[in-house]
Scaffold this motif. Sequence first.
Motif, PDB file in Angstrom:
ATOM      1  N   TRP A 198       0.822  -1.198   0.000  1.00 48.23           N
ATOM      2  CA  TRP A 198       0.000   0.000   0.000  1.00 48.23           C
ATOM      3  C   TRP A 198       0.860   1.254   0.000  1.00 48.23           C
ATOM      4  CZ3 TRP A 198      -5.079  -0.937  -0.509  1.00 48.23           C
ATOM      5  CH2 TRP A 198      -5.503  -2.238  -0.216  1.00 48.23           C
ATOM      6  N   LEU A 199       0.229   2.363  -0.348  1.00 55.71           N
ATOM      7  CA  LEU A 199       0.811   3.676  -0.181  1.00 55.71           C
ATOM      8  C   LEU A 199      -0.212   4.496   0.597  1.00 55.71           C
ATOM      9  CD1 LEU A 199       2.849   5.779  -2.564  1.00 55.71           C
ATOM     10  CD2 LEU A 199       0.790   6.807  -1.584  1.00 55.71           C
ATOM     11  N   PHE A 200       0.223   5.061   1.730  1.00 55.53           N
ATOM     12  CA  PHE A 200      -0.619   5.927   2.557  1.00 55.53           C
ATOM     13  C   PHE A 200      -0.044   7.328   2.480  1.00 55.53           C
ATOM     14  CE2 PHE A 200      -2.196   2.708   6.032  1.00 55.53           C
ATOM     15  CZ  PHE A 200      -2.698   1.863   5.053  1.00 55.53           C
ATOM     16  N   LYS A 201      -0.871   8.283   2.082  1.00 54.98           N
ATOM     17  CA  LYS A 201      -0.443   9.678   2.005  1.00 54.98           C
ATOM     18  C   LYS A 201      -0.698  10.380   3.330  1.00 54.98           C
ATOM     19  CE  LYS A 201      -1.560  10.624  -2.846  1.00 54.98           C
ATOM     20  NZ  LYS A 201      -2.429  11.476  -3.680  1.00 54.98           N
ATOM     21  N   SER A 202       0.219  11.283   3.671  1.00 54.43           N
ATOM     22  CA  SER A 202       0.060  12.110   4.856  1.00 54.43           C
ATOM     23  C   SER A 202       0.765  13.440   4.635  1.00 54.43           C
ATOM     24  CB  SER A 202       0.664  11.410   6.079  1.00 54.43           C
ATOM     25  OG  SER A 202       0.520  12.215   7.223  1.00 54.43           O
ATOM     26  N   GLU A 203       0.175  14.495   5.143  1.00 51.49           N
ATOM     27  CA  GLU A 203       0.844  15.786   5.133  1.00 51.49           C
ATOM     28  C   GLU A 203       1.800  15.786   6.320  1.00 51.49           C
ATOM     29  OE1 GLU A 203      -2.165  18.814   5.025  1.00 51.49           O
ATOM     30  OE2 GLU A 203      -3.033  17.991   3.192  1.00 51.49           O
ATOM     31  N   PRO A 204       3.097  15.956   6.075  1.00 45.68           N
ATOM     32  CA  PRO A 204       4.065  15.804   7.163  1.00 45.68           C
ATOM     33  C   PRO A 204       3.916  16.803   8.299  1.00 45.68           C
ATOM     34  CG  PRO A 204       5.140  16.563   5.167  1.00 45.68           C
ATOM     35  CD  PRO A 204       3.729  16.230   4.798  1.00 45.68           C
ATOM     36  N   ASP A 205       3.265  17.954   8.049  1.00 44.08           N
ATOM     37  CA  ASP A 205       3.040  18.871   9.168  1.00 44.08           C
ATOM     38  C   ASP A 205       1.933  18.349  10.087  1.00 44.08           C
ATOM     39  OD1 ASP A 205       1.062  19.386   7.257  1.00 44.08           O
ATOM     40  OD2 ASP A 205       0.946  21.510   7.740  1.00 44.08           O
ATOM     41  N   ALA A 206       1.119  17.404   9.600  1.00 44.97           N
ATOM     42  CA  ALA A 206       0.102  16.757  10.438  1.00 44.97           C
ATOM     43  C   ALA A 206       0.635  15.452  11.033  1.00 44.97           C
ATOM     44  CB  ALA A 206      -1.154  16.477   9.616  1.00 44.97           C
ATOM     45  N   PHE A 207       1.316  14.651  10.198  1.00 46.77           N
ATOM     46  CA  PHE A 207       1.896  13.388  10.660  1.00 46.77           C
ATOM     47  C   PHE A 207       2.917  12.925   9.633  1.00 46.77           C
ATOM     48  CE2 PHE A 207       2.174   8.836  11.434  1.00 46.77           C
ATOM     49  CZ  PHE A 207       2.316   8.821  12.822  1.00 46.77           C
ATOM     50  N   SER A 208       4.162  12.753  10.073  1.00 38.82           N
ATOM     51  CA  SER A 208       5.255  12.417   9.161  1.00 38.82           C
ATOM     52  C   SER A 208       5.875  11.070   9.517  1.00 38.82           C
ATOM     53  CB  SER A 208       6.334  13.499   9.230  1.00 38.82           C
ATOM     54  OG  SER A 208       7.012  13.416  10.478  1.00 38.82           O
ATOM     55  N   ILE A 209       6.789  10.635   8.689  1.00 36.79           N
ATOM     56  CA  ILE A 209       7.536   9.406   8.984  1.00 36.79           C
ATOM     57  C   ILE A 209       8.325   9.581  10.280  1.00 36.79           C
ATOM     58  CG2 ILE A 209       9.538   9.990   7.557  1.00 36.79           C
ATOM     59  CD1 ILE A 209       7.975   6.465   8.007  1.00 36.79           C
ATOM     60  N   ASP A 210       8.781  10.780  10.568  1.00 39.57           N
ATOM     61  CA  ASP A 210       9.490  11.027  11.829  1.00 39.57           C
ATOM     62  C   ASP A 210       8.555  10.868  13.029  1.00 39.57           C
ATOM     63  OD1 ASP A 210      12.010  11.506  10.652  1.00 39.57           O
ATOM     64  OD2 ASP A 210      11.485  13.599  10.280  1.00 39.57           O
ATOM     65  N   ASP A 211       7.315  11.305  12.876  1.00 38.98           N
ATOM     66  CA  ASP A 211       6.331  11.119  13.947  1.00 38.98           C
ATOM     67  C   ASP A 211       6.079   9.637  14.193  1.00 38.98           C
ATOM     68  OD1 ASP A 211       5.904  13.917  14.324  1.00 38.98           O
ATOM     69  OD2 ASP A 211       4.471  13.923  12.654  1.00 38.98           O
ATOM     70  N   LEU A 212       5.974   8.877  13.102  1.00 42.83           N
ATOM     71  CA  LEU A 212       5.768   7.437  13.246  1.00 42.83           C
ATOM     72  C   LEU A 212       6.987   6.779  13.882  1.00 42.83           C
ATOM     73  CD1 LEU A 212       3.989   4.956  12.868  1.00 42.83           C
ATOM     74  CD2 LEU A 212       4.848   4.775  10.517  1.00 42.83           C
ATOM     75  N   ALA A 213       8.178   7.208  13.504  1.00 41.89           N
ATOM     76  CA  ALA A 213       9.401   6.658  14.097  1.00 41.89           C
ATOM     77  C   ALA A 213       9.425   6.914  15.603  1.00 41.89           C
ATOM     78  CB  ALA A 213      10.634   7.254  13.433  1.00 41.89           C
ATOM     79  N   ALA A 214       8.989   8.093  16.019  1.00 44.18           N
ATOM     80  CA  ALA A 214       8.978   8.434  17.444  1.00 44.18           C
ATOM     81  C   ALA A 214       7.932   7.615  18.201  1.00 44.18           C
ATOM     82  CB  ALA A 214       8.719   9.929  17.623  1.00 44.18           C
ATOM     83  N   ALA A 215       6.759   7.443  17.589  1.00 46.68           N
ATOM     84  CA  ALA A 215       5.669   6.710  18.249  1.00 46.68           C
ATOM     85  C   ALA A 215       5.833   5.198  18.143  1.00 46.68           C
ATOM     86  CB  ALA A 215       4.329   7.127  17.652  1.00 46.68           C
ATOM     87  N   GLN A 216       6.480   4.732  17.084  1.00 45.40           N
ATOM     88  CA  GLN A 216       6.663   3.323  16.738  1.00 45.40           C
ATOM     89  C   GLN A 216       5.385   2.664  16.226  1.00 45.40           C
ATOM     90  OE1 GLN A 216       9.672   1.305  16.537  1.00 45.40           O
ATOM     91  NE2 GLN A 216      10.246   3.453  16.352  1.00 45.40           N
ATOM     92  N   THR A 217       4.247   2.890  16.850  1.00 43.78           N
ATOM     93  CA  THR A 217       2.957   2.365  16.387  1.00 43.78           C
ATOM     94  C   THR A 217       1.932   3.475  16.528  1.00 43.78           C
ATOM     95  OG1 THR A 217       3.498   0.127  17.119  1.00 43.78           O
ATOM     96  CG2 THR A 217       1.187   0.592  16.721  1.00 43.78           C
ATOM     97  N   GLU A 218       1.098   3.612  15.505  1.00 46.78           N
ATOM     98  CA  GLU A 218       0.130   4.702  15.525  1.00 46.78           C
ATOM     99  C   GLU A 218      -1.099   4.320  14.695  1.00 46.78           C
ATOM    100  OE1 GLU A 218      -0.782   8.538  16.876  1.00 46.78           O
ATOM    101  OE2 GLU A 218       1.029   7.400  17.314  1.00 46.78           O
ATOM    102  N   PRO A 219      -2.295   4.723  15.137  1.00 45.38           N
ATOM    103  CA  PRO A 219      -3.473   4.511  14.286  1.00 45.38           C
ATOM    104  C   PRO A 219      -3.437   5.436  13.081  1.00 45.38           C
ATOM    105  CG  PRO A 219      -4.103   5.559  16.370  1.00 45.38           C
ATOM    106  CD  PRO A 219      -2.628   5.306  16.425  1.00 45.38           C
ATOM    107  N   TRP A 220      -3.824   4.907  11.932  1.00 42.83           N
ATOM    108  CA  TRP A 220      -3.925   5.717  10.713  1.00 42.83           C
ATOM    109  C   TRP A 220      -5.390   6.110  10.597  1.00 42.83           C
ATOM    110  CZ3 TRP A 220       0.481   7.124   8.439  1.00 42.83           C
ATOM    111  CH2 TRP A 220       0.377   7.900   7.278  1.00 42.83           C
ATOM    112  N   ASP A 221      -5.713   7.293  11.113  1.00 42.04           N
ATOM    113  CA  ASP A 221      -7.110   7.693  11.239  1.00 42.04           C
ATOM    114  C   ASP A 221      -7.408   8.941  10.428  1.00 42.04           C
ATOM    115  OD1 ASP A 221      -5.765   9.581  12.736  1.00 42.04           O
ATOM    116  OD2 ASP A 221      -6.746   9.099  14.619  1.00 42.04           O
ATOM    117  N   GLY A 222      -8.649   9.375  10.482  1.00 46.35           N
ATOM    118  CA  GLY A 222      -9.054  10.591   9.796  1.00 46.35           C
ATOM    119  C   GLY A 222      -9.357  10.427   8.325  1.00 46.35           C
TER     120      GLY A 222
END
Length: 161
Positions: free
Chosen positions: A4-28
């Motif tokens: 899959w490819l999931f798009k995100s605006e990095p000012d809302a949620f970026s790969i760095d945010d995911l790296a920090a959280a490790q696991t995150e819901p993909w919501d919205g």
Amino acid sequence: MGYWLFKSEPDAFSIDDLAAAQTEPWDGIRNYQARNFLRDEVKVGDLVFIYHSSCKHVGIAGLAEVVKAGYPDDSQFDPESKYYDPKASPDNPRWYRVDVGFKQKFAQILPLSAIKQMPDIQQLGLVKKGHRLSIMPVDEKEFARLLAACQADGASASAEV
């Protein structure tokens, strides 16, 4: 396994945010076709490109793995949420999410301009005119080609796939 490819605006949620959280819901997600993918097709173990959009450096930024299959997105029930949907109810949810786990941040973003120039990338929604979904399937061969291109620019910033 799906890809899959999931798009995100990095000012809302970026790969760095995911790296920090490790696991995150993909919501919205509030598009019915994307919702159907999350609800019915995205499975645990599927690999996901995290794609930064609506920013200075648009492109594939990293890799995640689905760690929890589709379940109702609670934000649809919260009147304080920007994703609130008054037509949704816990008995009849309209919107779904999955949980993703961080796998890898690429040393460099693979830009959309480079993706569009790859002659063997033809099925990916990003290269098709008018295709603006935030969640899209990626053909297995195209996923492998894109992953190789993402990893070709040097060592990844973190964990290997």
